[in-house]
Design a protein around this motif. Sequence first.
Motif, PDB file in Angstrom:
ATOM      1  N   THR A  12       0.816  -1.226   0.000  1.00  0.00           N
ATOM      2  CA  THR A  12       0.000   0.000   0.000  1.00  0.00           C
ATOM      3  C   THR A  12       0.847   1.272   0.000  1.00  0.00           C
ATOM      4  N   ALA A  13       2.156   1.148  -0.109  1.00  0.00           N
ATOM      5  CA  ALA A  13       3.050   2.311  -0.029  1.00  0.00           C
ATOM      6  C   ALA A  13       3.213   2.971  -1.398  1.00  0.00           C
ATOM      7  N   ARG A  14       3.523   4.262  -1.364  1.00  0.00           N
ATOM      8  CA  ARG A  14       3.874   5.005  -2.579  1.00  0.00           C
ATOM      9  C   ARG A  14       5.210   5.727  -2.441  1.00  0.00           C
ATOM     10  N   ARG A  15       5.600   6.023  -1.215  1.00  0.00           N
ATOM     11  CA  ARG A  15       6.846   6.736  -0.951  1.00  0.00           C
ATOM     12  C   ARG A  15       7.635   5.953   0.090  1.00  0.00           C
ATOM     13  N   VAL A  16       8.794   5.424  -0.332  1.00  0.00           N
ATOM     14  CA  VAL A  16       9.573   4.520   0.528  1.00  0.00           C
ATOM     15  C   VAL A  16      11.007   5.012   0.618  1.00  0.00           C
ATOM     16  N   ALA A  17      11.581   4.953   1.811  1.00  0.00           N
ATOM     17  CA  ALA A  17      13.008   5.205   2.002  1.00  0.00           C
ATOM     18  C   ALA A  17      13.723   3.867   2.063  1.00  0.00           C
ATOM     19  N   VAL A  18      14.844   3.773   1.354  1.00  0.00           N
ATOM     20  CA  VAL A  18      15.662   2.556   1.344  1.00  0.00           C
ATOM     21  C   VAL A  18      17.041   2.920   1.874  1.00  0.00           C
ATOM     22  N   MET A  19      17.438   2.328   2.979  1.00  0.00           N
ATOM     23  CA  MET A  19      18.740   2.629   3.585  1.00  0.00           C
ATOM     24  C   MET A  19      19.728   1.497   3.345  1.00  0.00           C
ATOM     25  N   GLU A  20      20.950   1.898   2.947  1.00  0.00           N
ATOM     26  CA  GLU A  20      22.035   0.933   2.779  1.00  0.00           C
ATOM     27  C   GLU A  20      23.137   1.206   3.802  1.00  0.00           C
ATOM     28  N   ALA A  21      23.418   0.215   4.639  1.00  0.00           N
ATOM     29  CA  ALA A  21      24.554   0.248   5.577  1.00  0.00           C
ATOM     30  C   ALA A  21      24.547   1.467   6.487  1.00  0.00           C
ATOM     31  N   VAL A  22      23.374   1.990   6.808  1.00  0.00           N
ATOM     32  CA  VAL A  22      23.304   3.087   7.786  1.00  0.00           C
ATOM     33  C   VAL A  22      23.377   2.430   9.168  1.00  0.00           C
ATOM     34  N   ASN A  23      24.567   2.479   9.761  1.00  0.00           N
ATOM     35  CA  ASN A  23      24.779   1.726  11.005  1.00  0.00           C
ATOM     36  C   ASN A  23      24.981   2.613  12.221  1.00  0.00           C
ATOM     37  N   ASP A  24      24.738   3.905  12.083  1.00  0.00           N
ATOM     38  CA  ASP A  24      24.789   4.815  13.221  1.00  0.00           C
ATOM     39  C   ASP A  24      23.373   4.952  13.783  1.00  0.00           C
ATOM     40  N   HIS A  25      23.207   4.641  15.066  1.00  0.00           N
ATOM     41  CA  HIS A  25      21.866   4.618  15.650  1.00  0.00           C
ATOM     42  C   HIS A  25      21.218   5.999  15.681  1.00  0.00           C
ATOM     43  N   THR A  26      22.029   7.053  15.871  1.00  0.00           N
ATOM     44  CA  THR A  26      21.480   8.397  15.860  1.00  0.00           C
ATOM     45  C   THR A  26      20.918   8.735  14.491  1.00  0.00           C
ATOM     46  N   ASN A  27      21.646   8.388  13.435  1.00  0.00           N
ATOM     47  CA  ASN A  27      21.157   8.656  12.083  1.00  0.00           C
ATOM     48  C   ASN A  27      19.905   7.851  11.765  1.00  0.00           C
ATOM     49  N   ILE A  28      19.872   6.601  12.201  1.00  0.00           N
ATOM     50  CA  ILE A  28      18.672   5.788  11.990  1.00  0.00           C
ATOM     51  C   ILE A  28      17.459   6.466  12.636  1.00  0.00           C
ATOM     52  N   GLY A  29      17.613   6.902  13.889  1.00  0.00           N
ATOM     53  CA  GLY A  29      16.503   7.553  14.578  1.00  0.00           C
ATOM     54  C   GLY A  29      16.075   8.836  13.902  1.00  0.00           C
ATOM     55  N   ALA A  30      17.048   9.649  13.471  1.00  0.00           N
ATOM     56  CA  ALA A  30      16.728  10.913  12.812  1.00  0.00           C
ATOM     57  C   ALA A  30      15.999  10.681  11.496  1.00  0.00           C
ATOM     58  N   ILE A  31      16.426   9.678  10.735  1.00  0.00           N
ATOM     59  CA  ILE A  31      15.783   9.388   9.456  1.00  0.00           C
ATOM     60  C   ILE A  31      14.354   8.911   9.666  1.00  0.00           C
ATOM     61  N   ASP A  43      19.864  -1.413  14.036  1.00  0.00           N
ATOM     62  CA  ASP A  43      18.546  -1.798  14.547  1.00  0.00           C
ATOM     63  C   ASP A  43      17.718  -0.560  14.888  1.00  0.00           C
ATOM     64  N   PRO A  44      16.578  -0.335  14.232  1.00  0.00           N
ATOM     65  CA  PRO A  44      15.748   0.825  14.574  1.00  0.00           C
ATOM     66  C   PRO A  44      15.202   0.796  15.999  1.00  0.00           C
ATOM     67  N   LEU A  45      15.146  -0.392  16.603  1.00  0.00           N
ATOM     68  CA  LEU A  45      14.622  -0.495  17.961  1.00  0.00           C
ATOM     69  C   LEU A  45      15.711  -0.466  19.025  1.00  0.00           C
ATOM     70  N   TYR A  46      16.950  -0.198  18.640  1.00  0.00           N
ATOM     71  CA  TYR A  46      17.985   0.022  19.641  1.00  0.00           C
ATOM     72  C   TYR A  46      17.635   1.291  20.420  1.00  0.00           C
ATOM     73  N   ARG A  47      17.945   1.321  21.702  1.00  0.00           N
ATOM     74  CA  ARG A  47      17.488   2.410  22.581  1.00  0.00           C
ATOM     75  C   ARG A  47      17.802   3.792  22.027  1.00  0.00           C
ATOM     76  N   ARG A  48      19.010   4.007  21.521  1.00  0.00           N
ATOM     77  CA  ARG A  48      19.387   5.320  21.007  1.00  0.00           C
ATOM     78  C   ARG A  48      18.562   5.703  19.782  1.00  0.00           C
ATOM     79  N   SER A  49      18.319   4.747  18.895  1.00  0.00           N
ATOM     80  CA  SER A  49      17.499   5.017  17.716  1.00  0.00           C
ATOM     81  C   SER A  49      16.081   5.403  18.105  1.00  0.00           C
ATOM     82  N   VAL A  50      15.513   4.645  19.018  1.00  0.00           N
ATOM     83  CA  VAL A  50      14.153   4.924  19.483  1.00  0.00           C
ATOM     84  C   VAL A  50      14.072   6.305  20.110  1.00  0.00           C
ATOM     85  N   LYS A  51      15.055   6.640  20.948  1.00  0.00           N
ATOM     86  CA  LYS A  51      15.067   7.911  21.655  1.00  0.00           C
ATOM     87  C   LYS A  51      15.180   9.083  20.686  1.00  0.00           C
TER      88      LYS A  51
END
Length: 272
Positions: free
Chosen positions: A117-136, A156-164
């Motif tokens: 059901t999506a029309r606009r998707v972000a695809v991340m390659e090798a983004v391994n910094d948790h702060t960047n994952i959370g910001a994105i 992992d998007p559910l790592y504590r720093r990413s979630v925060k």
Amino acid sequence: MAELITVEDPDDPRLSDYTGLTDVELRRRREPAEGLFIAEGEKVIRRAGQAGYAMRSMLLSAKWVDAMRDVIDAARAPVYVVSPELAERVTGYHVHRGALASLARKPLPTVADVLRTARRVAVMEAVNDHTNIGAIFRSAAALGMDAVLLSPDCADPLYRRSVKVSMGAVFSVPYARLEGWPRALDTVRDAGFRLLALTPDERAVPMDAAAPHRMERVALMLGAEGDGLSRRALDSADAWVRIPMAHGVDSLNVGAAAAVAFYAVTAGRPEH
């Protein structure tokens, strides 16, 4: 109603979900294996509950019990009340927000389910910094992206720093893992998406000229901080796009670039 339990021993096995939270490598291995993640702060804990994540337990300093009373009353999990000093000994850092919760992970949806059901998707390659994952993820939620796809080596998007950092936005944007990178990008293309690789390369088309907001289905590809997208990923794209820069600046932090690009991709879409 949850049971309030005062704990005074940092080695109490009931607190094991919260031990060593500053040991990144340990937590990266342990949390997915045990099917848990940690939410920190009142707002994030509430958003996790609203998103349907089941509570395993909570760890609160005494002054947060009243503020979290409605969450405590609704939870069917133990609530451990500890001093700030004991919380620091257990977790390895000063818990400024005074409230932690351990929650159960949900099974990830399939890529097909996310794209259906999506029309606009972000695809991340090798983004391994948790702060960047959370910001994105936070930008993806705020600017109307429908989903996020992650290469196998993304953090992992559910790592504590990413979630925060995401302020709980990781709970509201569907995401899935792509396997067999970058061959899995064919699955995205076969679902009707045009693959746009975001790169500062001068050969890329300026974002305004590419006009991604007019495309029916767009998958915007983002690479890791510093290295950007790999050559294999760039070669798999349908087109390269770039954000024009001024004053000799050659690139943006991937979190900032994602926000600018998401706005360009979703411009004119109704709020949802």
